[in-house]
Design a protein around this motif. Sequence first.
Motif: not given
Length: 664
Positions: A412-423, A473-478, A488-491
């Motif tokens: 559920g942590w889909t915020m891009g900046p949060v993902q970047i920093v934590l990754s 692998g992994l697929v289907g996450f938000p 959420g960005m899909t295009r």
Amino acid sequence: MELLDAHLVPAVDGVAYGLLLFVVAAGLSLAFGTAGVLNLSHGMLYAIGAYTGAELSDGTWGGLVVGLAAGTAAAALAGAGLSAATVPLARRGHLAQALLTFGIALAGGDLLIQFFGADELPVRVPGALDSSVHLLGHRYPAYRLCFIAMAVVLAAFGTWVLTRTRVGAAVRASADDPQMLAATGHNPRAVHTGVLAAAGALAGAAGVLGAPIIGPGPGTSENVLMLSLVVVVLGGLRSLWATFFAAVAVGEVQTLGVSVLPELAPYLLFAAMAAVLVFRSRFAEPAAHEERGPSSDPVSRLRHLLAARWENRPRTAPARETAPAAPGRFGAWPRGAGWRQAAPLLVLLALLFALPGMLDSYSISLAGSALALGLLAVSVTVLTGYAGLPTLGQTAPFAVGAYATANLADAGWTMGPVQIVLSALAAAVFSALTGPAVIRARGTTVLMITLAVGELTSAVINQVKSVTGGADGLVGFPATQALWGGEGMTRERELYVYALVVAVVAVALTLLVLRSPAGKLLTGTRGAEARMRASGHPVGRYLLVAHICAGALAGVGGSLMVTVQQYLSPADVGFEIAAFALLAVVIGGTTSVIGALLGAGLIVFTRDWVAGSWPGHGPLLLGALFIAAVYLLPRGLAGLRTALGRPAAPVAQPTPSPAGKVSA
């Protein structure tokens, strides 16, 4: 007794498997230890023998003999061709050799599949060997017992040739004192060619005889190469018998270990490889941190002598492969009013932002993938070009960042900046843990340690299915959100713009750091480490910080890859991607950050767009790109720009130090 009875057959299988690896690894050890060639196409030589032997096998002794002769000769001829291909690279070190031979392996493997087919070929052995015998109350294949006997005889014969014959004396002299060998009337280049031909012959013979054990098919050459590298590292380069026992140990882990310790078996080999390399770098190579001239070790002397004969040049100390980026070089950060220096960068940036209006959706998605691979390549540039630590395992922190983002999104942590920093943080922690094992080593040892780290990470990915999805692998996450409260960005276009903004910020920060006093200290560490240590600088601390920062940057690249692709598989973070990142650095120039990005774009363009117009030949095209880049861009695009008219920055020449060593 019951335990022995239950594991007898796997134990004997391990001996047979290990002896097969011994025959292959003996050739790899001969090529590296004597000819000084790090041959990543050695598995392809095995495949040449295996395919040839399988094609000629007809279930008769005559078919076996003809297949053995033809497969051995074909692989020996390929080995001699590798000698001609690698001699011009003698002065450029093992990194260029590794990339060239990896490219040859990609192209050669694709040609073998096109010629023999993609399916595993059946192998027919003589009827007398196509049966079972009784072994302590168990039925066991007669062919494998016969192979064990042949491999033992081969080990004894090889040791006798190397230690008791004039040919062996010439081979040993070529490694120990090539100048003296030339003075006695022997041609070192002929010995070099003969050694690589003999190494190819060993691999080819192993392929023919081992085809019933490890059949020819897609993936065989890569598997054989990786296991052979483990054997060579564990056994060393000094003794065939040490290689022999190391190969048997590896074979037992691969067969008996799977039945006894199935949870640990996938990690044991590369963990042992990394441990041995780290031990040797800490205790067996006390002079590893000092600059050394061309005569400091036998392999370097041989390479230098071969290069001098090949190019008909005086035998002077070889120049460094690349010089640190100077203020007007490609990829350097502009200073003051030097807008002309910044113009190419600004034009590139404008072009990248204009791409969504110029390309179709598929091409835009490829551009986003190129940005992710480009950040991985930039992290390799930091380590290879600035810290002097050539790496084949930077996909490990890249994978950590990628899987961290996928799992964050799934939670559920889909915020891009949060993902970047934590990754980036997760990848930095990973690099901090593995860094001490890497920064003490230099040269080829760094390549092998980082390769082991990368393979261990791949093993974890395949085993920890609850986190990584294993081979599926992994697929289907938000989908990722670019900003708080957004959708959420899909295009493809919005994903590309997001990736571009993140990449621009990451590259700008990287360039600022590299052009700062801290970056200059790192460059000084690479160019004159002994002098830096003598001046009281904590070189180890500098390298560890660089390793951590490069890992964080790779983690950002992994996060972007997941966001752009919307799925994640082990192939996205495997050894091939590590080689691609290293190639991107070579294409761009080892100290050019912008060049690494351009190199990554060229690789993705070749792998996905060009290969799409010629289906089924992607590896062949990539192999050709590897080969062309190594030969045509010895200093990358940065050097090409200099050669086209930009004056080269002065490069400090090595001068003798008071201790008699060479320093910059």
